[in-house]
Design an enzyme around this catalytic site. Sequence first.
Site, mmCIF file in Angstrom:
data_model
loop_
_atom_site.group_PDB
_atom_site.id
_atom_site.type_symbol
_atom_site.label_atom_id
_atom_site.label_comp_id
_atom_site.label_asym_id
_atom_site.label_seq_id
_atom_site.Cartn_x
_atom_site.Cartn_y
_atom_site.Cartn_z
ATOM 1 N N ASP A 234 7.101 -5.785 0.806
ATOM 2 C CA ASP A 234 7.186 -6.547 -0.434
ATOM 3 C C ASP A 234 6.520 -5.870 -1.621
ATOM 4 O OD1 ASP A 234 8.686 -8.668 0.486
ATOM 5 O OD2 ASP A 234 6.960 -9.910 1.008
ATOM 6 N N LYS B 225 5.802 -14.266 -5.752
ATOM 7 C CA LYS B 225 7.155 -13.764 -5.474
ATOM 8 C C LYS B 225 7.900 -14.825 -4.669
ATOM 9 C CE LYS B 225 7.742 -11.374 -1.834
ATOM 10 N NZ LYS B 225 8.704 -12.228 -1.083
#
Length: 295
Positions: free
Chosen positions: A147, A21
């Site tokens: 996240d 990510k």
Amino acid sequence: MRGLPPFGSPVATIKASAPAKVNLTLHVTGQRDDGYHLLDSLVVFADVADQISASVAPDLRMTASGPFSTGVPTDHTNLIMRAAEALRSVRGVTKGAALALEKHLPHAAGIGSGSSDAATTLAMLAELWQVAPLPATAPEVVALGADVPVCVGAPRPVRMSGIGDVLSPVAGLPDCAMILVRPPVEVPTGPVFQSLATKEGKPMDALPEGLDYDAFIRWLAAQRNDLQIPAEAIAPEITEAIDKLKSLPAVSLARMSGSGSTCFALVKDMATARHVARIVQVAKMDWWVAPAALL
């Protein structure tokens, strides 16, 4: 998550990729009374990834291997195991799973590898156990960390706001590639946030639709990663990495991802990304360097 079979297809073993990510932007826009920071971030995923496999077993167990497996816990403290336990509890599953992690992404590096691993595990085990997957908004998913919800939707790019729980799709981004660079230093997230000059920054500008590569770079250049300056003060190696990337003519933009220490550079295509990665790796043999396509 990439690599999963269609839902409803019974299988004995599942393998999937947990992609890196990357926060192309990260604006800190406030802080709640409970201490959680409010963020505004454009998140994308890259085609460098951890690999995970899962097989039905009588109990939950986990192993870790790969170049970045040193120090990775394999007990209930690992996000993978916590995700598995959360799904099993919510869906009333009595079966277990043998989980095997091949750790190819550095951890504590600002690219959400642990969160991506957890999100991939949730999708894999839903298929393995033949239960409905947990949505990104489920309280059990949010409880795994800021996240994890955004990683549940990988590999789609997304605007992430709130405490990481408000996810908005973004229009198609232009074709481009990146180089991920992590100097051999870990940056503790807490001190980075504590060192912010202000926690009331402006949110991102609206992302126009239909941008070509050059217009996208101009838009990105006008945005920020508010954590970069305090992270550089803690770890000057981040400044060195960004300066190295900016010094290469093919690089259009270089910035830190997340709370560090991984930095990224954007270039027009994968051939250029591989070329830049070779230059950086030869100059800095102890850095982790990876050319990557945006998913």
